[in-house]
Design a protein around this motif. Structure first.
Motif, PDB file in Angstrom:
ATOM      1  N   GLN A   1       0.828  -1.207   0.000  1.00 32.93           N
ATOM      2  CA  GLN A   1       0.000   0.000   0.000  1.00 32.93           C
ATOM      3  C   GLN A   1       0.864   1.260   0.000  1.00 32.93           C
ATOM      4  O   GLN A   1       0.654   2.179  -0.779  1.00 32.93           O
ATOM      5  CB  GLN A   1      -0.910  -0.032   1.235  1.00 32.93           C
ATOM      6  CG  GLN A   1      -1.503   1.293   1.650  1.00 32.93           C
ATOM      7  CD  GLN A   1      -2.690   1.670   0.775  1.00 32.93           C
ATOM      8  OE1 GLN A   1      -3.174   0.858   0.004  1.00 32.93           O
ATOM      9  NE2 GLN A   1      -3.132   2.897   0.887  1.00 32.93           N
TER      10      GLN A   1
ATOM     11  N   SER B   1       3.433   1.951  -3.147  1.00 36.40           N
ATOM     12  CA  SER B   1       2.872   2.326  -4.448  1.00 36.40           C
ATOM     13  C   SER B   1       1.788   3.352  -4.174  1.00 36.40           C
ATOM     14  O   SER B   1       0.690   2.992  -3.788  1.00 36.40           O
ATOM     15  CB  SER B   1       2.271   1.114  -5.135  1.00 36.40           C
ATOM     16  OG  SER B   1       1.409   0.444  -4.246  1.00 36.40           O
TER      17      SER B   1
ATOM     18  N   ASP C   1      -0.221   5.367  -5.808  1.00 37.52           N
ATOM     19  CA  ASP C   1      -1.548   5.472  -6.424  1.00 37.52           C
ATOM     20  C   ASP C   1      -2.130   4.139  -6.844  1.00 37.52           C
ATOM     21  O   ASP C   1      -3.209   4.106  -7.412  1.00 37.52           O
ATOM     22  CB  ASP C   1      -1.474   6.425  -7.622  1.00 37.52           C
ATOM     23  CG  ASP C   1      -0.412   5.971  -8.600  1.00 37.52           C
ATOM     24  OD1 ASP C   1       0.363   5.083  -8.237  1.00 37.52           O
ATOM     25  OD2 ASP C   1      -0.359   6.494  -9.726  1.00 37.52           O
ATOM     26  N   ASP C   2      -1.427   3.048  -6.605  1.00 37.48           N
ATOM     27  CA  ASP C   2      -1.958   1.766  -7.054  1.00 37.48           C
ATOM     28  C   ASP C   2      -1.556   0.652  -6.090  1.00 37.48           C
ATOM     29  O   ASP C   2      -0.596  -0.092  -6.339  1.00 37.48           O
ATOM     30  CB  ASP C   2      -1.454   1.471  -8.471  1.00 37.48           C
ATOM     31  CG  ASP C   2      -2.316   0.440  -9.164  1.00 37.48           C
ATOM     32  OD1 ASP C   2      -3.171  -0.173  -8.495  1.00 37.48           O
ATOM     33  OD2 ASP C   2      -2.142   0.243 -10.384  1.00 37.48           O
TER      34      ASP C   2
ATOM     35  N   LYS D   1      -1.015  -3.116  -7.282  1.00 35.01           N
ATOM     36  CA  LYS D   1       0.271  -3.564  -7.836  1.00 35.01           C
ATOM     37  C   LYS D   1       1.279  -3.850  -6.725  1.00 35.01           C
ATOM     38  O   LYS D   1       2.104  -4.746  -6.838  1.00 35.01           O
ATOM     39  CB  LYS D   1       0.803  -2.528  -8.823  1.00 35.01           C
ATOM     40  CG  LYS D   1      -0.018  -2.483 -10.090  1.00 35.01           C
ATOM     41  CD  LYS D   1       0.618  -1.641 -11.154  1.00 35.01           C
ATOM     42  CE  LYS D   1      -0.172  -1.815 -12.453  1.00 35.01           C
ATOM     43  NZ  LYS D   1       0.350  -0.968 -13.525  1.00 35.01           N
TER      44      LYS D   1
ATOM     45  N   LYS E   1       5.295  -0.265 -13.255  1.00 37.09           N
ATOM     46  CA  LYS E   1       4.923   0.449 -12.024  1.00 37.09           C
ATOM     47  C   LYS E   1       4.593  -0.478 -10.853  1.00 37.09           C
ATOM     48  O   LYS E   1       3.708  -0.189 -10.054  1.00 37.09           O
ATOM     49  CB  LYS E   1       3.759   1.424 -12.258  1.00 37.09           C
ATOM     50  CG  LYS E   1       3.907   2.329 -13.442  1.00 37.09           C
ATOM     51  CD  LYS E   1       4.980   3.361 -13.197  1.00 37.09           C
ATOM     52  CE  LYS E   1       5.204   4.206 -14.444  1.00 37.09           C
ATOM     53  NZ  LYS E   1       6.534   4.721 -14.576  1.00 37.09           N
ATOM     54  N   TYR E   2       5.295  -1.613 -10.788  1.00 37.21           N
ATOM     55  CA  TYR E   2       5.168  -2.458  -9.604  1.00 37.21           C
ATOM     56  C   TYR E   2       6.315  -2.110  -8.666  1.00 37.21           C
ATOM     57  O   TYR E   2       7.466  -2.117  -9.105  1.00 37.21           O
ATOM     58  CB  TYR E   2       5.260  -3.948  -9.979  1.00 37.21           C
ATOM     59  CG  TYR E   2       4.053  -4.462 -10.715  1.00 37.21           C
ATOM     60  CD1 TYR E   2       3.010  -5.083 -10.041  1.00 37.21           C
ATOM     61  CD2 TYR E   2       3.944  -4.316 -12.097  1.00 37.21           C
ATOM     62  CE1 TYR E   2       1.897  -5.538 -10.723  1.00 37.21           C
ATOM     63  CE2 TYR E   2       2.841  -4.774 -12.788  1.00 37.21           C
ATOM     64  CZ  TYR E   2       1.819  -5.383 -12.097  1.00 37.21           C
ATOM     65  OH  TYR E   2       0.709  -5.828 -12.762  1.00 37.21           O
TER      66      TYR E   2
ATOM     67  N   ARG F   1      -6.431   4.676 -17.989  1.00 38.74           N
ATOM     68  CA  ARG F   1      -5.256   4.647 -17.122  1.00 38.74           C
ATOM     69  C   ARG F   1      -4.003   4.378 -17.957  1.00 38.74           C
ATOM     70  O   ARG F   1      -4.089   3.683 -18.971  1.00 38.74           O
ATOM     71  CB  ARG F   1      -5.368   3.482 -16.129  1.00 38.74           C
ATOM     72  CG  ARG F   1      -6.182   3.771 -14.916  1.00 38.74           C
ATOM     73  CD  ARG F   1      -6.425   2.466 -14.189  1.00 38.74           C
ATOM     74  NE  ARG F   1      -7.043   2.708 -12.916  1.00 38.74           N
ATOM     75  CZ  ARG F   1      -6.386   2.932 -11.790  1.00 38.74           C
ATOM     76  NH1 ARG F   1      -5.080   2.938 -11.780  1.00 38.74           N
ATOM     77  NH2 ARG F   1      -7.022   3.132 -10.664  1.00 38.74           N
TER      78      ARG F   1
ATOM     79  N   ASP G   1      -1.670  -3.950 -18.225  1.00 40.06           N
ATOM     80  CA  ASP G   1      -2.267  -4.467 -16.985  1.00 40.06           C
ATOM     81  C   ASP G   1      -3.250  -5.592 -17.268  1.00 40.06           C
ATOM     82  O   ASP G   1      -3.341  -6.556 -16.500  1.00 40.06           O
ATOM     83  CB  ASP G   1      -2.984  -3.342 -16.226  1.00 40.06           C
ATOM     84  CG  ASP G   1      -2.011  -2.415 -15.518  1.00 40.06           C
ATOM     85  OD1 ASP G   1      -0.813  -2.747 -15.514  1.00 40.06           O
ATOM     86  OD2 ASP G   1      -2.440  -1.375 -14.998  1.00 40.06           O
TER      87      ASP G   1
ATOM     88  N   LEU H   1      -7.030  -7.124 -11.256  1.00 33.11           N
ATOM     89  CA  LEU H   1      -6.230  -6.242 -12.121  1.00 33.11           C
ATOM     90  C   LEU H   1      -6.785  -6.244 -13.551  1.00 33.11           C
ATOM     91  O   LEU H   1      -6.942  -5.179 -14.168  1.00 33.11           O
ATOM     92  CB  LEU H   1      -4.761  -6.713 -12.123  1.00 33.11           C
ATOM     93  CG  LEU H   1      -3.773  -5.863 -12.907  1.00 33.11           C
ATOM     94  CD1 LEU H   1      -3.564  -4.516 -12.246  1.00 33.11           C
ATOM     95  CD2 LEU H   1      -2.416  -6.574 -13.017  1.00 33.11           C
TER      96      LEU H   1
ATOM     97  N   ARG I   1     -10.204  -4.496 -13.683  1.00 33.18           N
ATOM     98  CA  ARG I   1     -10.052  -3.049 -13.565  1.00 33.18           C
ATOM     99  C   ARG I   1      -9.596  -2.450 -14.894  1.00 33.18           C
ATOM    100  O   ARG I   1     -10.061  -1.389 -15.297  1.00 33.18           O
ATOM    101  CB  ARG I   1      -9.018  -2.760 -12.474  1.00 33.18           C
ATOM    102  CG  ARG I   1      -8.997  -1.334 -12.016  1.00 33.18           C
ATOM    103  CD  ARG I   1      -7.898  -1.095 -11.018  1.00 33.18           C
ATOM    104  NE  ARG I   1      -6.586  -1.186 -11.635  1.00 33.18           N
ATOM    105  CZ  ARG I   1      -5.452  -0.958 -10.985  1.00 33.18           C
ATOM    106  NH1 ARG I   1      -5.483  -0.673  -9.695  1.00 33.18           N
ATOM    107  NH2 ARG I   1      -4.299  -1.045 -11.596  1.00 33.18           N
ATOM    108  N   SER I   2      -8.671  -3.170 -15.572  1.00 35.05           N
ATOM    109  CA  SER I   2      -8.185  -2.677 -16.862  1.00 35.05           C
ATOM    110  C   SER I   2      -9.302  -2.656 -17.893  1.00 35.05           C
ATOM    111  O   SER I   2      -9.376  -1.736 -18.701  1.00 35.05           O
ATOM    112  CB  SER I   2      -7.057  -3.565 -17.382  1.00 35.05           C
ATOM    113  OG  SER I   2      -6.109  -3.732 -16.402  1.00 35.05           O
TER     114      SER I   2
END
Lengths: 502, 172
Positions: free
Chosen positions: A161, A164, A166-167, A170, A431-432, B4, B10, B63, B66-67
């Motif tokens: 949490q 990251s 904003d996500d 991931k 972005k992980y 996004r 994703d 995931l 959501r994508s």
């Protein structure tokens, strides 16, 4: 209390010799250089140095690693100020005000402030290390398998949490992938092999150092070579010595950032970068000069640098007392302690109380060396920053390959390093965050053994996981973190509190 | 609809993770239960990996969904200035070349020829490839070559010496 003071003084004697001081100086210098060079992170530096200090005695090896750790987090501020590139992820917030200050011809002043703030931050953190570590170790003695299971889940969820912004999804994926990777190899209860597919080298599992060097070293080499080359903001350096008046003026910011950094450091896997960002955000919110932030605010620079360095002792606290690292470099430090036969965990204050206080002195010595070297070696560090990446990165890559190999002398570890380098690069591009993955790798074994042990103890009854006091705190916090990350809940909360209008 | 960044990637990742999680569950289910050893069934080796497989599959599904809702199948706007596009191409070339050289060093050279030689060749080629400029004048080119040779020589001497003689490591 008196017992603690006795251990504190006796721990000091361990390092009151020439050999220790020599190790402090070179390791801190190496750390500062590693941190200052874009592409070389603190995690990678500590991991590579673990291989180089393998033959040393445990106290001198851990001393060298802590000095490298402290030096690297500080050293990253140099490239943040002069190149607008954070030397380590922990210095990302430093670039916001450090680089504008350098552009205004105040690079020396910025470096001086970064040095003094980093020192104060580390000292605030080390104070809490000395006070909290023994107390936390005592609380940890009450931990049973149920609590350790929740601690592992709590660790990856909260690290996912917080790392990251904003996500969170991931971050959690990275954390659970880390936990899963830790399942590869022989399991710890019945010695059964899992997910080895007949490959004997995988029987021992994925070693932490090759995975870390790959994720933070090889991936970084690829990133640096892909990105555009950076240019120095200035070749001229003004007065470096910090003004006491500036520090006194920002004393509230510095103390607040120190406290925030230490607290963030204690949270498993979260680390220095988040410590710096939260400190920076808090300083901006409370500042009377909000408009100067991101335009060359001295206060913003102080907040970021105090926050990231205060997180170092913070991150060491859970590593020592729970064997759960507070940050990625602390994870390597934890692995190094295990390699050197030390046993961090709840029993540490019973088995080796001196060691906890030795760590306190190690951080203090590293901080002093960091301050002295940081202020004295401004020009040589400027020269180092001019080394082109094309000449530096191949040497770094060679060290990334031979370093993990040196511990076990298995060519397989070279391939593991390479694999994690590619995996780390791809995940980062998508972005992980990497810190939860690393934390998962460490917590995997704890999760595996303790869930199964707890189920045996409770004979398949799940209620102790939820009703025991410490377990309850951990699972309720975990659940709240997950619920709070759901966008619909965030929107509803914002509407309820009237934040959406702001 | 707001798209996004990385939304299509994703979606693919989510699908891969879901499949990976389910495969992990199947593999965990097939692990020995060790009934012949009379062990407590809760300590069976597949319990925890199975649980993690379920969680990873679930996160993958979330995931991917959501994508989908974020417009994974909608056109992805790509607006790069000519300079940025050129830099992106150059970045990809540097990344590709760096990956290739690193792969050759780690997999093809190390362990198959003496370590010092592998290191020297790798460092030399790496520096030459990335510092080479077609419009360099001869003296500049020679200076760059000399630098590359010097650094390669130092790396091929100091690193193997340090690990073999100081840290007593048997080099690959």
């Amino acid at each position: 209390m008196l017992d603690g003071l006795f251990h504190l003084f006796s721990a000091f004697e361990t390092f009151a010799n020439f050999n220790s001081l020599f190790n402090v100086l070179w390791a801190t210098f190496v750390g500062i250089v590693i941190g200052a060079l874009p592409g070389l992170t603190a995690t990678m530096g500590v991991a590579l140095l673990t291989t180089l200090t393998y033959k040393m005695g445990p106290d001198q090896a851990i001393l060298s690693l802590i000095c490298c750790y402290v030096g690297a987090i500080y050293g990253g501020s140099r490239s943040a100020i002069l190149l607008n590139i954070p030397g380590t992820p922990a210095n990302a917030a430093t670039t916001l005000d450090g680089f504008p200050l350098a552009k205004q011809g105040k690079a020396g002043e910025a470096m001086g402030l970064a040095t003094s703030s980093s020192m104060i931050g580390t000292f605030i953190g080390v104070l809490f290390l000395a006070i909290i570590a023994p107390a936390l170790a005592e609380i940890a003695l009450d931990f049973q398998s149920y609590e350790y299971f929740w601690l592992a889940i709590f660790g990856v969820v909260i690290a996912g949490q917080m790392c990251s912004f904003d996500d969170a999804l991931k971050g959690w994926i990275a954390g659970f992938l880390g936990l899963f990777i830790a399942m590869i190899g022989q399991e710890g209860i019945h010695a059964e092999e899992r997910f080895t597919f007949g490959w004997s080298e995988l029987g021992g599992g994925i070693a932490l150092i090759p995975a870390l060097v790959g994720t933070f070293g090889v991936a970084e080499v690829l990133t640096v070579m892909r990105n555009r080359a950076a240019e120095l903001a200035t070749n001229v350096v003004d007065r470096v010595m910090p003004r006491w008046s500036d520090l006194w003026r920002y004393r509230r910011t510095v103390i607040r950032s120190g406290l925030i950094g230490t607290t963030v450091g204690i949270i498993p896997g979260v680390g220095e970068d988040i410590g710096a960002w939260i400190s920076y955000a808090a300083a901006r919110r409370a500042s009377k000069e909000k408009e100067l932030f991101t335009k060359g605010s001295r206060e913003g620079l102080c907040a970021a640098e105090t926050g990231n360095n205060a997180a170092i002792p913070g991150a060491i606290i859970p590593a020592l007392t729970l064997a759960v690292p507070g940050s990625a470099p602390a994870a390597v430090l934890l692995a190094a302690m295990l390699i050197h036969g030390l046993r961090p965990g709840p029993m540490i204050m019973i088995e080796s109380p001196d060691f906890v206080f030795q760590v306190v002195w190690m951080v203090v010595l590293a901080t002093l060396a960091m301050g002295i070297l940081g202020l004295a070696l401004v020009r040589p560090l400027l020269y180092i920053l001019r080394v082109p990446r094309e000449r530096l990165m191949p040497v770094v890559f060679v060290l990334c390959m031979i370093g993990p190999y040196a511990i076990t002398e298995r060519v397989f570890d070279i391939y593991v390093t390479l694999f994690f380098g590619v995996l780390g690069f791809i995940l980062r591009e998508m972005k992980y965050p990497m810190a939860p993955l690393v934390l998962g790798l460490i917590l995997g074994d704890i999760l595996d053994k303790n869930l199964r042990r707890a189920l045996v103890l409770s004979d398949g009854d799940f209620s102790p996981f939820f009703i025991r006091p410490i377990s309850a705190v951990l699972w309720v916090t975990t659940a709240l973190v997950i619920i709070a990350a759901i966008p619909a809940v965030q929107r509803a909360t914002a509407k309820l509190m009237g934040w959406d209008k702001a | 609809m707001q798209t996004r960044p990385l939304v299509r990637a994703d979606l693919v990742t989510g699908a891969i993770l879901a499949a990976f999680g389910l495969a992990a569950v199947a593999e965990s289910y097939g692990m020995p239960r060790l009934a012949e050893r009379n062990i407590n069934p809760w300590t069976a080796p597949g319990v925890v990996p199975g649980m993690l497989g379920v969680i990873i599959a679930l996160l993958g599904v979330i995931l991917a969904s959501r994508s989908l809702f974020a417009g994974a199948f909608h056109p992805q706007p790509v607006a790069l200035s000519p300079e940025d596009a050129a830099e992106q191409r150059a970045g990809r070339w540097r990344l590709g070349m760096c990956s290739l050289l690193c792969f050759i060093y780690a997999v093809v050279l190390v362990g198959h020829i003496p370590f010092w030689l592998a290191t020297g060749i790798f460092v030399l080629i790496f520096i030459i490839v990335f510092e080479w400029q077609a419009n360099d004048e001869q003296p500049v080119r020679m200076r760059k070559l000399a630098f590359a040779g010097g650094i390669a020589l130092l790396a091929a001497t100091i690193i193997p010496y340090a690990f073999q003689n100081l840290f007593l490591v048997r080099l690959p």
